[in-house]
Design an enzyme around this catalytic site. Structure first.
Site, PDB file in Angstrom:
ATOM      1  N   CYS A 150      17.308  48.055   9.183  1.00  0.00           N
ATOM      2  CA  CYS A 150      16.393  47.690   8.109  1.00  0.00           C
ATOM      3  C   CYS A 150      17.100  47.888   6.756  1.00  0.00           C
ATOM      4  CB  CYS A 150      15.136  48.552   8.176  1.00  0.00           C
ATOM      5  SG  CYS A 150      14.060  48.296   6.760  1.00  0.00           S
ATOM      6  N   TYR A 202      -6.805   2.331   6.594  1.00  0.00           N
ATOM      7  CA  TYR A 202      -5.991   1.180   6.188  1.00  0.00           C
ATOM      8  C   TYR A 202      -5.878   0.046   7.201  1.00  0.00           C
ATOM      9  CZ  TYR A 202      -2.746   4.466   8.473  1.00  0.00           C
ATOM     10  OH  TYR A 202      -2.174   5.353   9.322  1.00  0.00           O
ATOM     11  N   CYS A 212      15.123  51.035   5.083  1.00  0.00           N
ATOM     12  CA  CYS A 212      15.096  52.411   5.597  1.00  0.00           C
ATOM     13  C   CYS A 212      16.188  52.695   6.625  1.00  0.00           C
ATOM     14  CB  CYS A 212      13.722  52.731   6.183  1.00  0.00           C
ATOM     15  SG  CYS A 212      13.399  51.842   7.703  1.00  0.00           S
ATOM     16  N   ASP A 266       1.276  10.382   3.824  1.00  0.00           N
ATOM     17  CA  ASP A 266       2.062  11.236   4.712  1.00  0.00           C
ATOM     18  C   ASP A 266       1.155  12.261   5.382  1.00  0.00           C
ATOM     19  OD1 ASP A 266       4.217  12.194   6.001  1.00  0.00           O
ATOM     20  OD2 ASP A 266       5.119  13.202   4.277  1.00  0.00           O
ATOM     21  N   CYS A 269      11.415  45.618  11.470  1.00  0.00           N
ATOM     22  CA  CYS A 269      11.739  47.037  11.334  1.00  0.00           C
ATOM     23  C   CYS A 269      10.598  47.794  12.013  1.00  0.00           C
ATOM     24  CB  CYS A 269      11.810  47.424   9.857  1.00  0.00           C
ATOM     25  SG  CYS A 269      11.795  49.205   9.624  1.00  0.00           S
ATOM     26  N   LYS A 295      10.633   3.555   3.131  1.00  0.00           N
ATOM     27  CA  LYS A 295      10.432   5.000   2.937  1.00  0.00           C
ATOM     28  C   LYS A 295      11.250   5.537   1.772  1.00  0.00           C
ATOM     29  CE  LYS A 295       9.709   7.636   6.628  1.00  0.00           C
ATOM     30  NZ  LYS A 295       9.826   8.164   8.011  1.00  0.00           N
ATOM     31  N   CYS A 319       8.995  53.316   6.640  1.00  0.00           N
ATOM     32  CA  CYS A 319       9.809  52.369   5.868  1.00  0.00           C
ATOM     33  C   CYS A 319       9.125  52.105   4.525  1.00  0.00           C
ATOM     34  CB  CYS A 319       9.958  51.084   6.670  1.00  0.00           C
ATOM     35  SG  CYS A 319      10.805  49.780   5.784  1.00  0.00           S
ATOM     36  N   LYS A 348       2.144   4.640   1.579  1.00  0.00           N
ATOM     37  CA  LYS A 348       2.263   5.181   2.935  1.00  0.00           C
ATOM     38  C   LYS A 348       1.875   6.652   2.853  1.00  0.00           C
ATOM     39  CE  LYS A 348       5.561   5.440   6.776  1.00  0.00           C
ATOM     40  NZ  LYS A 348       4.941   6.587   7.335  1.00  0.00           N
ATOM     41  N   GLU A 381       0.841  -1.209   0.000  1.00  0.00           N
ATOM     42  CA  GLU A 381       0.000   0.000   0.000  1.00  0.00           C
ATOM     43  C   GLU A 381       0.862   1.240   0.000  1.00  0.00           C
ATOM     44  OE1 GLU A 381      -2.199  -0.308   3.637  1.00  0.00           O
ATOM     45  OE2 GLU A 381      -2.846  -2.343   3.171  1.00  0.00           O
TER      46      GLU A 381
HETATM   47  S1  IVH Z   1      -0.536   0.471   8.938  1.00  0.00           S
HETATM   48  C1  IVH Z   1      -0.146  -1.344  13.243  1.00  0.00           C
HETATM   49  N1  IVH Z   1      -0.741   1.510   6.558  1.00  0.00           N
HETATM   50  O1  IVH Z   1       2.649   5.500   8.939  1.00  0.00           O
HETATM   51  C2  IVH Z   1       0.222  -0.723  11.948  1.00  0.00           C
HETATM   52  N2  IVH Z   1       0.185   2.865   8.297  1.00  0.00           N
HETATM   53  O2  IVH Z   1       5.305   5.599  10.106  1.00  0.00           O
HETATM   54  C3  IVH Z   1      -0.679   0.335  11.545  1.00  0.00           C
HETATM   55  N3  IVH Z   1       0.727   5.161   7.604  1.00  0.00           N
HETATM   56  O3  IVH Z   1       1.665   5.064  12.280  1.00  0.00           O
HETATM   57  C4  IVH Z   1      -0.184   1.185  10.461  1.00  0.00           C
HETATM   58  N4  IVH Z   1       0.073   4.950   5.506  1.00  0.00           N
HETATM   59  O4  IVH Z   1       0.228   6.615  10.746  1.00  0.00           O
HETATM   60  C5  IVH Z   1      -0.345   1.713   7.834  1.00  0.00           C
HETATM   61  N5  IVH Z   1      -1.023   2.329   4.394  1.00  0.00           N
HETATM   62  C6  IVH Z   1      -0.643   2.524   5.664  1.00  0.00           C
HETATM   63  C7  IVH Z   1      -0.118   3.755   6.114  1.00  0.00           C
HETATM   64  C8  IVH Z   1       0.287   3.884   7.445  1.00  0.00           C
HETATM   65  C9  IVH Z   1       0.575   5.782   6.429  1.00  0.00           C
HETATM   66  C10 IVH Z   1       1.278   5.804   8.809  1.00  0.00           C
HETATM   67  C11 IVH Z   1       0.638   5.418  10.121  1.00  0.00           C
HETATM   68  C12 IVH Z   1       1.773   4.821  10.919  1.00  0.00           C
HETATM   69  C13 IVH Z   1       2.950   5.521  10.322  1.00  0.00           C
HETATM   70  C14 IVH Z   1       4.257   4.840  10.609  1.00  0.00           C
END
Ligand code: IVH
Length: 700
Positions: free
Chosen positions: A425, A244, A428, A136, A443, A331, A449, A134, A132
């Protein structure tokens, strides 16, 4: 993981203490302040170094080491259950039913291979992986009982979380009620709340315009927004959610993928970018595909999460105190570019704040050429220990404002020049000042100014303020010719003055004068915003105008009285007091008042009626009058316009062609839908109104 440098146990112990301190401080800056000072990568490297030391010397592990617990987003730890929701600016806190853990992470594909091998060693063969994105953002835990959203908690410290239910109800893709059938009577579903780039850019543009510090990236913007104390404000931030992970007792699923597919069928937002992979080869294909494709997604992702898909295998693998052993995050490194600092400019803004900006050797970064990067303030310059001529790493802080994240010390030749932050500044020459607790220098020459004056005039005439048709070039000329040195001077301008401007003819002068005349009708809240009081943005100005009704009441209000207004804390209150304690500002206000500007709420703005008092109303579709006028009618009658439908919405005011999503959501939540003519009857003066509210025909 980083191999520990050979060190004695004593050295290791000292370094571990130092690392814990660094990690705790940076964790607080990241999770609580939403203002990280180091990159995610550097943070993860500190954590790796500490883990390596603790692996080498297990006797040095302390129970509260950051390697043993998840980073906490709690501002006010330890107040479980003693605060009712909405009691003050903090949140009530509740324990998590199941601990909310983090994920083990790596930047190294060989560690993903190790993860797969380890899983197979422990659980045997015969399972698959759910790969999946991740997301942010910031983690959220939703509880649904009987198909209804009953609580939303942040991760907190993993054991207790902040109750942000009311804010989460205002996130448009999180349903208050589930659809379909077959959902468990009670379950939790966890996911990520994030801010798409478009919403982030819009928010930061507004913040820069209001001279509020912009958020460093969409993640910080999302977690900051989720912890706002005004749910209406949250609704405007454009947050989204992807879920998720489902948890509950006796859930009827065999695999993680099945559980998420079911969640999607109940109307919950689940990613459609998931893929089942059978082996490391397929996992690597998924990773390399998204390493490129993620740049085209409308939201930020910082990696890939690889999860064992079969729930019985997950169970066999279990958890550490901090992570599930059945999942790992790979990551992506933030894109960086290395370039040279050619010079540093010190820019003066309209409030007098002086910002250091580095001019860079142009460099290609994530699709654009970067030529300049902000250094924020003197503290940041010192932290980086930056010199002119240095080679520096640039990253896009959430894609719009590039920032310098580090200096490549190995490239120093010795000819670099130490930058000197000006004490006067740059525009001025007035000595700069820095207030206590303020990172920026200012300033103080607010009325003399040139850059500040031009900036103030430009802000004053901007669209959301007085909406006068003119731009930078006109303001520059008016100033340079000595015709306008303050906003009030604009109202003394005569046609013959304007004809002195280069290229101006009768028509342009007349158009400008007409626009100025029209600005006399601009309502008090916009006039207040136009004054440019530090920290008083558009919505704060509106709150102040509604509360105090006129400038005299505002000018004489005490600090306590100011802090009665929603969302006004001590910083804004002090800024308002400071503004009105200046003779120059008071004289501006008096001149503008004499020029005929609105310094009080008009009768119909004050309150035409209180029939909509406390009601939150969502509008959708096309009306016979403009949407702005509809919004004004709502506020004039005591109501609040809000952008998304939730359980708290009093009714959906639907014009022609209302949005199908809003209509559906209103129907799902049992929210009344009211047509324009009925709304007009509802707010009509009492003699025109039907005698009893029941006579209003309301339809679903
Ligand atoms: S699963 C017990 N799936 O990344 C595990 N986490 O750096 C539950 N995050 O704490 C997390 N996308 O806040 C999971 N597809 C994804 C995610 C995900 C983002 C976040 C989540 C986690 C953090 C860890």
């Amino acid at each position: 993981m980083t191999a520990p440098a050979p060190m004695t146990k004593e050295q290791a112990s000292r370094r571990a203490t130092e690392l814990r301190k660094l990690i705790e401080e940076n964790s607080r800056l990241y999770y609580v302040e939403n203002s990280p000072q180091i990159s995610d990568y550097d943070f993860d490297m500190l954590m790796n170094e500490l883990t390596a030391i603790e692996n080498e010397y297990p006797e040095l592990v302390t129970p509260d080491s950051p390697t043993m617990k998840v980073g906490s987003d709690l501002r006010n730890p330890g107040s479980t259950g003693d605060k009712g929701p909405g009691t003050d600016k903090e949140f009530a806190q509740y324990p998590h039913k199941y601990p909310m853990l983090s994920l083990g992470n790596t930047y190294d594909i060989s560690e993903v291979e190790d993860f797969v091998r380890r899983a197979e060693r422990t659980a045997g063969k015969g399972f698959t992986f759910s790969c999946e994105l991740k997301f942010d953002g910031t983690a959220i835990c939703l509880t649904y009982i009987g198909g209804k959203l009953v609580r939303a908690l942040t991760r907190g410290d993993g054991v207790i979380g902040d109750d942000v239910t009311e804010n989460v109800r205002r996130i448009s893709n999180i349903p208050g009620h589930l659809k379909g059938s077959g959902w468990p009577e009670e379950f939790e579903i966890r996911g990520e709340i994030y801010m798409p780039y478009a919403a982030f850019d819009r928010l930061n543009e507004e913040r820069v315009q209001d001279e509020d510090p912009p958020f460093a990236n969409p993640r910080n913007a999302a977690s900051g927004s989720l912890k706002l104390t005004n749910p209406d404000e949250v609704a405007h931030r454009g947050l989204e959610c992807t879920l998720y992970h489902i948890l509950g007792e006796n859930l009827p699923f065999r695999t993680h993928a099945e559980a998420l597919d079911a969640a999607a069928s109940w109307g919950l937002p689940v990613s459609d970018k998931r893929r089942i992979c059978r082996d490391i080869k397929e996992i690597e294909e998924y990773i390399s595909y998204w390493d490129t494709e993620r740049k085209f997604l409308p939201f930020a992702t910082d990696g890939i999460v690889i999860k064992v898909n079969e729930l019985d295998f997950q169970k066999a693998l279990g958890y550490t105190s901090k992570f599930p052993k059945w999942a790992v995050a790979y990551k992506f490194k933030a894109e960086q570019a290395l370039t040279e600092v050619l010079s540093i400019d010190y820019q003066v803004g309209r409030t007098g704040a002086v910002t250091p900006v580095a001019n860079l050797e142009p460099v290609q970064l994530a699709g654009t050429v970067v030529k300049r990067a902000t250094l924020h303030n003197l503290d940041q310059m010192r932290l980086l220990d930056i010199r002119i001529g240095d080679h520096v790493y640039v990253e896009k802080g959430g894609e719009i404002i590039p920032k310098i994240t580090g200096v490549e010390l190995s490239m120093r030749s010795g000819s670099e020049v130490f930058p000197v932050f000006p004490d006067k500044c740059p525009d001025c020459g007035t000595p700069l000042v820095r207030d206590e607790g303020e990172a920026r220098f200012f300033c103080p020459n607010i009325s003399g100014c040139p850059t500040q004056i031009k900036g103030k005039i430009l802000h004053f005439i901007s669209r959301k303020a007085m909406n006068v048709l003119a731009g930078d070039a006109t303001v520059d000329q008016l100033y340079d010719l000595g015709l306008a040195k303050s906003p009030a001077d604009l109202y003394d301008l005569k046609k013959e003055d304007l004809l002195r401007l280069e290229g101006w003819k009768d028509r342009s002068a007349e158009r400008f004068l007409r626009s100025l005349a029209a600005s006399r009708e601009v309502t008090f809240d916009h006039v207040l915003f136009a004054l440019g009081i530090r920290y008083v943005g558009e919505s704060t100005a509106r709150e102040l105008a509604m509360h105090f009704k006129n400038i005299d009441a505002l000018m004489t209000a005490s600090r306590d009285a100011l802090m009665q207004v929603e969302d006004i804390g001590d910083v804004i209150a002090d800024s308002i007091l400071d503004f009105f304690s200046s003779a120059a500002n008071l004289s501006q206000v008096e001149r503008l008042r004499k020029a005929g500007l609105q310094f009080s709420m008009q009768a119909e703005e004050k309150s035409a009626s209180d029939i909509l008092n406390g009601k939150s109303i969502v509008i959708s579709g096309v009306f016979s009058i403009s949407r702005d006028e509809i919004k004004k009618l709502i506020t004039a009658n005591g109501g609040k316009n809000s952008s998304s439908i939730s359980g708290k919405t009093a009714f959906l005011l639907a014009g022609e062609k209302p949005g199908p999503e809003k209509m559906q959501k209103a129907a799902d939540l049992g929210i009344r839908i009211i047509a324009e003519n009925e709304f007009m009857e509802m707010i009509a003066p009492s003699e025109e109104r039907p005698s009893s509210p029941e006579q209003l025909t309301l339809f679903d």
